[in-house]
Design an enzyme around this catalytic site. Structure first.
Site, mmCIF file in Angstrom:
data_model
loop_
_atom_site.group_PDB
_atom_site.id
_atom_site.type_symbol
_atom_site.label_atom_id
_atom_site.label_comp_id
_atom_site.label_asym_id
_atom_site.label_seq_id
_atom_site.Cartn_x
_atom_site.Cartn_y
_atom_site.Cartn_z
ATOM 1 N N LYS A 85 0.839 -1.206 0.000
ATOM 2 C CA LYS A 85 0.000 0.000 0.000
ATOM 3 C C LYS A 85 0.873 1.255 0.000
ATOM 4 O O LYS A 85 1.933 1.288 0.638
ATOM 5 C CB LYS A 85 -0.914 -0.047 1.237
ATOM 6 C CG LYS A 85 -2.010 1.006 1.282
ATOM 7 C CD LYS A 85 -2.902 0.777 2.514
ATOM 8 C CE LYS A 85 -4.052 1.758 2.597
ATOM 9 N NZ LYS A 85 -4.929 1.481 3.764
ATOM 10 N N SER A 160 -9.740 1.159 2.795
ATOM 11 C CA SER A 160 -8.926 2.013 1.961
ATOM 12 C C SER A 160 -7.798 1.284 1.232
ATOM 13 O O SER A 160 -7.209 1.851 0.325
ATOM 14 C CB SER A 160 -8.313 3.116 2.827
ATOM 15 O OG SER A 160 -7.478 2.556 3.829
ATOM 16 N N SER A 184 -9.780 -1.391 6.964
ATOM 17 C CA SER A 184 -9.287 -1.166 5.610
ATOM 18 C C SER A 184 -8.535 -2.321 4.971
ATOM 19 O O SER A 184 -8.166 -2.219 3.804
ATOM 20 C CB SER A 184 -8.395 0.069 5.585
ATOM 21 O OG SER A 184 -9.198 1.210 5.537
HETATM 22 N N1 GLN Z 1 -13.168 3.296 6.334
HETATM 23 C C1 GLN Z 1 -12.596 3.723 7.570
HETATM 24 C C2 GLN Z 1 -12.228 5.189 7.477
HETATM 25 O O1 GLN Z 1 -12.523 5.774 6.504
HETATM 26 C C3 GLN Z 1 -11.421 2.883 7.927
HETATM 27 C C4 GLN Z 1 -10.226 3.251 7.169
HETATM 28 C C5 GLN Z 1 -9.042 2.430 7.552
HETATM 29 O O2 GLN Z 1 -9.150 1.371 8.157
HETATM 30 N N2 GLN Z 1 -7.878 2.954 7.207
HETATM 31 O O3 GLN Z 1 -11.659 5.752 8.357
#
Ligand code: GLN
Length: 492
Positions: A85, A160, A184
Site C-alpha cells: 500500500k 482504503s 481497511s
Molecule cells: N473506512 C474507515 C475510514 O474511513 C477505515 C479506514 C481504515 O481502516 N484505514 O476511516
C-alpha cells in the site's frame, strides 16, 4: 497442458510458499518472477487508465538486495513478489498515501515491514492505490482516481487498501500489505474475495506506516489463501524498537500451527461465538445465509456455536468517527508545505500553509481534519473526545468478557453488503457504515480476519473471525480449516 517451466506466467498459480521453494531451487529467477507479475498486471489492465490498481512499479525489484547474499539460506519469501500500500514507506518507490500533498514523495528509509519482507527474500514490486491517507471504504478517495474491482469493474474494491486487495484478486501477486484503522484490510478483502488479516495492535511494527490515527493504525496482510496470509504475517510480525507500541510476544509459526490444528476433526473443542449485534434483523438475508452455512461447516467439524452479545457494538461507528479524525487532525498537521511534498506559495507563512493544504488535501481528508479539530477543541473535548474514549473502553471490555467466558473465536459477516457500484455512496455517513462490523476490532486492538465464504450474484462475501489479543494462531487454524471445509463453496 501445463505451462512451460520458464514461462513467467506459470507462476500465477503457485502459493507464496511453493513459489519461494521454486525460486530457491533455481526453477525460476527473481527477474522472471518480477517480469511475470508485472506482465500479469498489464494483462489485467492494472495501470492508471485501467483498473488503476498500481500507482508505482519497481521493475528493478529483482536486482535489489532481497536476502540473496551468498551463504545465506533463502528466506521464507525468497523471490515472492509483494505489492505494498502507498502509505508504507519505501525508498525504491514514492510513498504518496494516495494524496496530492505527497505526490512523488520518496521516503529516506524503508518501513520495518518492508525491511523484514526483503530480509525474507521478498520482491517489493509495486505500490498500490488507496483512499487518500487511508480515509475511506472504497478507494474512490484517491487523488489518483478510483481503483476498480477486478471481479466486477463497475464496482469498488473496498478500501482504503483497495489497490492491494485488487492486486491479489487480479492474480498479480499472492500476498500484499495494507493498513487498517477501522477495517481497511478486511473490508476490501471481503469485496475482492481474498483473505485479509488485521493482527493484534502491537504485533506488527508501524514504523514507516504513515500515521492516520496512531492508536488504531495497524499494518495488515492480504493473501490469496489463508496459508499465503499466514506466511506473510509471520514474516513481518514481532518486536521493533523503532515502534514504542510494538510488543515483544514471540511470533508463532502460524502456518505450521494452522496445518497441524486442522488435521482430523478441525474444530473439535472450539467454542465459536455468534454475536447477535453483528446479525441485526435487517442484515441482508443472503449474507446471513452464507454466514450460517459457514457456521454449520464449523459445527459439523466439532465446533460449539454459542450465541453471545457484545452490547456496546452499536456505538462503535460514532466512537470511531470521533477518535480517528481527532488523531488524524494531529497527525496530518505535519503536512504543511515545509518538510514534505507539495508547497504552494501564498502571502507569508500562513498563506503558504493555507494554499498548500487547500490544494493538497481532498474533500474527505479535509472533512476529517475539521471534524477532528472540532472534537478536540476546548469546550467540546469532554463532550466528544473524552466520552468516545470511555465508550471505547467499554467496547474493548465487551470483547474481553466474551473471551473470558470461554469463547475461543467470534464469527461475523465482514461487511453488511457486497461490493457496491462506483459512485453509489455519495453521503459520507453511508460510506462510514461500511465499517460497522470491522471498526470494533481496531477500537479493541484484537486480531481479526476476513476470508471468502461464498458469492452473491458473482460478488464475494467475507466471513470474519475475531480472536483475543495475540490469538492469531487460533484465527489462522480456524480460517485454514474453514477454507478447506468450504472448498469450492467459497466461489459459489
Ligand atoms: N473506512 C474507515 C475510514 O474511513 C477505515 C479506514 C481504515 O481502516 N484505514 O476511516
Amino acid at each position: 497442458m501445463s505451462a512451460p517451466r520458464d514461462d513467467p506466467s506459470s507462476l500465477a498459480g503457485l502459493s507464496a510458499a511453493d513459489l519461494a521453494a521454486a525460486v530457491a531451487r533455481g526453477d525460476r529467477s527473481a527477474t522472471q518472477v518480477v517480469e511475470g507479475s508485472l506482465q500479469r498486471a498489464r494483462d489485467a489492465g492494472a495501470g492508471r487508465d485501467g483498473l488503476n490498481i498500481l500507482l508505482y512499479e519497481d521493475a528493478d525489484a529483482a536486482s535489489r538486495d532481497h536476502g540473496t547474499s551468498v551463504g545465506v539460506a533463502p528466506g521464507p519469501l525468497f523471490g515472492v513478489p509483494v505489492v505494498v500500500k502507498d502509505n508504507i514507506a519505501t525508498t525504491a518507490m514514492p510513498t504518496s498515501c494516495g494524496s496530492r500533498i505527497l505526490e512523488g514523495y520518496v521516503s529516506p528509509y524503508d518501513a520495518t515491514a518492508i525491511v523484514r519482507l526483503r530480509e525474507a527474500g521478498a520482491l517489493v514490486i509495486a505500490k498500490s492505490n488507496m483512499d487518500e491517507f487511508a480515509m475511506g471504504s472504497s478507494t474512490e478517495n484517491s487523488a489518483f482516481g478510483p481503483t476498480k474491482n477486478p471481479l466486477a469493474p463497475d464496482r469498488v474494491p473496498g478500501g482504503s487498501s483497495g489497490g492491494s486487495a485488487a492486486a491479489v484478486a487480479a492474480g498479480i501477486v499472492r500476498v500484499a500489505l495494507g493498513s487498517e484503522t477501522g477495517g481497511s484490510v478486511r473490508q476490501p478483502a471481503a469485496f475482492c474475495g481474498v483473505v485479509g488479516v488485521k493482527p493484534t495492535y502491537g504485533r506488527v511494527s508501524r514504523y514507516g506506516l504513515v500515521a492516520f490515527a496512531s492508536s488504531l493504525d495497524h499494518i495488515g496482510v492480504f493473501g490469496r489463501t489463508v496459508d499465503d496470509a499466514a506466511l506473510c504475517l509471520q514474516t513481518i510480525a514481532g518486536f521493533d524498537p523503532m515502534d514504542s507500541t510494538s510488543r515483544a510476544e514471540p511470533v508463532p509459526d502460524y502456518r505450521a500451527g494452522a496445518r497441524s490444528a486442522s488435521k482430523g476433526n478441525d474444530f473439535r473443542g472450539i467454542v465459536v461465538g455468534k454475536p447477535k449485534e453483528y446479525f441485526p434483523d435487517d442484515l441482508d438475508s443472503r449474507i446471513r445465509e452464507k454466514c450460517d452455512a459457514a457456521l454449520e461447516h464449523m459445527k459439523q467439524r466439532g465446533a460449539v456455536i454459542r450465541d453471545v452479545s457484545l452490547p456496546h457494538t452499536g456505538l462503535a461507528i460514532e466512537v470511531y468517527y470521533i477518535i480517528a479524525p481527532a488523531e488524524a487532525s494531529a497527525n496530518l498537521a505535519r503536512f504543511d508545505g515545509v518538510r514534505y511534498g507539495l508547497r504552494i506559495e501564498g502571502h507569508g507563512l500562513r498563506g503558504m500553509y493555507e494554499a498548500t493544504r487547500s490544494a493538497g488535501f481532498g474533500a474527505e481528508v479535509t472533512r476529517r481534519i475539521l471534524l477532528g479539530t472540532y472534537v478536540l477543541s476546548a469546550g467540546y473535548y469532554d463532550a466528544y473526545y473524552r466520552k468516545a474514549q470511555q465508550v471505547r473502553a467499554l467496547i474493548a471490555r465487551d470483547f474481553s468478557a466474551v473471551f473470558d467466558s470461554g469463547v475461543d473465536l467470534l464469527f461475523t459477516p465482514t461487511t453488511p453488503t457486497t461490493a457496491f457500484p462506483l459512485g453509489a455512496k455519495s453521503d459520507p455517513y453511508e460510506m462510514y457504515l461500511s465499517d460497522i462490523f470491522t471498526c470494533t476490532a481496531n477500537l479493541a486492538g484484537v486480531p481479526a480476519m476476513s476470508l471468502p465464504i461464498g458469492r452473491i450474484d458473482g460478488l464475494p462475501v467475507g466471513g470474519q473471525l475475531i480472536a483475543r489479543h495475540f490469538g492469531e494462531q487460533g484465527l489462522f487454524a480456524a480460517a485454514y480449516a474453514l477454507e478447506l471445509a468450504l472448498g469450492e463453496d467459497a466461489l459459489r
